[in-house]
Design a protein around this motif. Structure first.
Motif, short mmCIF file in Angstrom:
data_model
loop_
_atom_site.label_atom_id
_atom_site.label_comp_id
_atom_site.label_asym_id
_atom_site.label_seq_id
_atom_site.Cartn_x
_atom_site.Cartn_y
_atom_site.Cartn_z
N PRO A 124 0.84 -1.21 0.00
CA PRO A 124 0.00 0.00 0.00
C PRO A 124 0.87 1.25 0.00
O PRO A 124 2.06 1.22 0.34
N PHE A 125 0.27 2.34 -0.38
CA PHE A 125 0.94 3.63 -0.24
C PHE A 125 0.94 4.02 1.24
O PHE A 125 0.05 3.64 2.00
N VAL A 126 1.94 4.81 1.62
CA VAL A 126 1.92 5.44 2.94
C VAL A 126 1.98 6.95 2.71
O VAL A 126 2.75 7.43 1.88
N VAL A 127 1.13 7.67 3.42
CA VAL A 127 1.04 9.12 3.28
C VAL A 127 1.34 9.73 4.63
O VAL A 127 0.64 9.48 5.62
N HIS A 128 2.39 10.54 4.68
CA HIS A 128 2.81 11.17 5.93
C HIS A 128 2.23 12.59 6.00
O HIS A 128 2.32 13.35 5.02
N VAL A 129 1.67 12.92 7.15
CA VAL A 129 0.94 14.18 7.32
C VAL A 129 1.47 14.93 8.55
O VAL A 129 1.77 14.31 9.58
N ARG A 130 1.60 16.24 8.41
CA ARG A 130 1.90 17.10 9.55
C ARG A 130 0.68 17.95 9.84
O ARG A 130 0.21 18.69 8.97
N ARG A 131 0.15 17.84 11.04
CA ARG A 131 -1.06 18.57 11.40
C ARG A 131 -0.73 19.99 11.86
O ARG A 131 0.41 20.32 12.16
N GLY A 132 -1.78 20.79 11.93
CA GLY A 132 -1.61 22.18 12.32
C GLY A 132 -1.02 22.36 13.70
O GLY A 132 -0.36 23.38 13.98
N ASP A 133 -1.23 21.40 14.61
CA ASP A 133 -0.70 21.50 15.97
C ASP A 133 0.71 20.94 16.09
O ASP A 133 1.26 20.85 17.19
N GLY A 134 1.30 20.57 14.94
CA GLY A 134 2.67 20.06 14.95
C GLY A 134 2.78 18.55 15.06
O GLY A 134 3.88 18.00 14.87
N THR A 135 1.70 17.86 15.38
CA THR A 135 1.76 16.40 15.46
C THR A 135 1.81 15.79 14.06
O THR A 135 1.48 16.44 13.06
N GLU A 136 2.23 14.53 14.00
CA GLU A 136 2.36 13.84 12.73
C GLU A 136 1.47 12.62 12.69
O GLU A 136 1.10 12.06 13.72
N ALA A 137 1.12 12.21 11.48
CA ALA A 137 0.30 11.01 11.29
C ALA A 137 0.76 10.29 10.03
O ALA A 137 1.42 10.87 9.15
N ARG A 138 0.39 9.03 9.92
CA ARG A 138 0.77 8.21 8.77
C ARG A 138 -0.44 7.36 8.37
O ARG A 138 -1.00 6.65 9.20
N PHE A 139 -0.85 7.49 7.12
CA PHE A 139 -2.02 6.76 6.63
C PHE A 139 -1.59 5.79 5.53
O PHE A 139 -0.73 6.11 4.71
N GLU A 140 -2.25 4.63 5.50
CA GLU A 140 -2.07 3.72 4.38
C GLU A 140 -3.19 3.96 3.37
O GLU A 140 -4.31 4.33 3.74
N ALA A 141 -2.89 3.76 2.09
CA ALA A 141 -3.86 4.03 1.04
C ALA A 141 -3.71 3.02 -0.08
O ALA A 141 -2.59 2.61 -0.41
N GLN A 142 -4.83 2.64 -0.68
CA GLN A 142 -4.77 1.73 -1.84
C GLN A 142 -4.40 2.48 -3.11
O GLN A 142 -3.88 1.90 -4.05
N ALA A 143 -4.66 3.77 -3.14
CA ALA A 143 -4.30 4.62 -4.27
C ALA A 143 -4.20 6.05 -3.74
O ALA A 143 -4.73 6.38 -2.68
#
Length: 439
Positions: A124-143
């Motif tokens: 799967p794809f992995v999408v790395h995100v930085r939120r407005g409060d400075g925290t980070e997240a990582r999502f998996e995606a099929q596309a």
């Protein structure tokens, strides 16, 4: 199953989400701003030259109509009206599927960096995100559908594609801007001197705005700077443009020059931005220097932000930074009226299966992207992701002609030569580039 991640909650990103839902796929829209169409909101005062009928997507309308929403019957909305009348209601219907303050800072394949072939397509794809409060997240995606646009990466004033000497400092000092001002902001420069750098629709919009200021306050100076040695297709296709408001935009700018409200300078390639005594001026590569101005507005187009796609295998044109097959259609060096066709999943695909760039970003550095183009792109791309190859290959759109032919003309063509005439419309009449008449 993992969702399909859509980067950007603008017109194309929200339309993609509507198509995904209609296909039984779950979208996750990641928006860097704190509201839907945050980029559009920044130019919300600008009126579009497309009518309402060309500014909404079919799947989005089908999603909205059960809520009592209806398409405005006529008119040409501003960016703010587009948000209020369509984009914000669409985002509201999508609800929690749209995540705000979520800037995508990286996209890759799970457990595989760019160099790894083995098993890559199965991950799967992995999408790395930085939120407005400075925290980070990582999502998996099929596309992944990248509809992030180009608004945050405007081209600089420097003619070589890099910021001119002194440009960064002038930007920090508030003397150089990259957006079309509001009417109220433009009025603040009555009696002053403003320089507009650029050749496209945004520049023509700004010229029309400041021409009105100069008409009210005759001591106002407006200088319009073109890099090319020829006026060429600067004024658009006029009556030959199948979008009448787009054609009228260029003709209003042309009249402003002919009436002496605007000084047109051609063949000026900026090398340095000079700040002295609180004012700013441009110096060209050939040594010419403009008179000091109160503000320089740079409207030289945009470029795609590829910084978060370094781990994705892309097939981009080396000049336009657009998907290679799209670049063949939109190259401003060569394209002429009637030659631009709608683009779909096959044109937007990359060596990374399941990854697509849509919307204005799919045109790379090329101008003249229409919302209609993006809606057709996302329809085709979502069909491809859903496995409907027939629908993905189908073309449901014929784009309106610009009325401009023959590409951009020779870059070093002298000012007295008109290169914009051709198959669509009669040759534009030459205009004087000498002193402006007294008013």
């Amino acid at each position: 199953m993992s969702p399909v991640v859509v980067i950007g909650a603008g017109p194309q990103g929200l339309a993609a989400a509507a198509h995904l839902l209609e296909r039984g796929l779950e979208p996750l829209v990641l928006e860097a701003g704190d509201s839907p169409a945050a980029a559009v909101a920044e130019w919300g005062h600008v009126r579009l030259f497309s009518p309402w009928s060309e500014l909404t997507d079919a799947a989005a309308r089908r999603l909205l109509e059960p809520t009592g929403w209806s398409l405005p019957e006529s008119g040409f909305p501003t960016g703010a009206q587009w948000i209020e009348g369509y984009l914000a209601p669409l985002a509201e219907v999508l609800g929690g599927r749209v995540a705000y303050d979520s800037e995508v800072v990286g996209v890759g394949r799970k457990g595989r960096d760019l160099a790894v072939d083995d098993g890559r397509a199965e991950q799967p794809f992995v999408v790395h995100v930085r939120r407005g409060d400075g925290t980070e997240a990582r999502f998996e995606a099929q596309a992944v559908i990248d509809a992030s646009g180009t608004w945050t990466t405007p081209n600089p004033a420097g003619a070589d594609g890099l910021p001119a000497l002194g440009e960064r400092a002038a930007v920090s000092g508030g003397l150089v801007d990259f957006r079309v001002p509001t009417a109220a902001e433009a009025s603040e420069f009555a009696g002053g001197h403003v320089v507009i750098v650029g050749n496209g629709h945004s520049a023509a919009t700004a010229i029309g705005l400041f021409a009105r200021v100069a008409k009210r306050a005759p001591d106002t100076r407006v200088t319009w700077v073109l890099r090319r040695g020829s006026v060429g297709n600067t004024f658009g296709g006029g009556s030959g443009d199948e979008l009448p408001e787009r054609g009228a935009l260029g003709q209003r700018a042309k009249k402003a020059v002919e009436d002496g409200l605007v000084d047109l300078v051609t063949g000026f390639r900026t090398e340095e931005v000079v700040v002295e005594h609180g004012r700013v001026s441009l110096r060209a590569e050939d040594g010419r220097r403009l008179e000091p101005a109160d503000r320089i507005i740079v409207l030289t187009g945009f470029r795609p932000d590829l910084s978060f796609l370094t781990e994705i295998r892309l097939d981009l044109d080396m000049r336009l930074q657009a998907p290679a097959r799209v670049a063949e259609e939109v190259d401003p060096n060569i394209h002429s009226c009637g030659s631009v066709r709608a683009t779909g999943a096959a044109d937007l695909a990359h060596p990374e299966p399941g990854f697509f760039i849509v919307g204005a970003k799919s045109y790379g550095r090329a101008p003249t992207f229409l919302a209609l183009t993006g809606f057709e792109q996302v329809r085709s791309v979502v069909a491809e992701i859903a496995g409907d190859r027939e629908a993905a290959a189908r073309v449901d759109l014929v784009l309106p002609d610009t009325g401009v032919c023959g590409g951009a003309g020779l870059f070093d063509e002298p000012a007295e030569v008109n290169s914009g005439a051709g198959c669509c419309t009669s040759a534009p009449q030459p205009i004087s580039l000498g002193e402006r008449p007294r008013r």
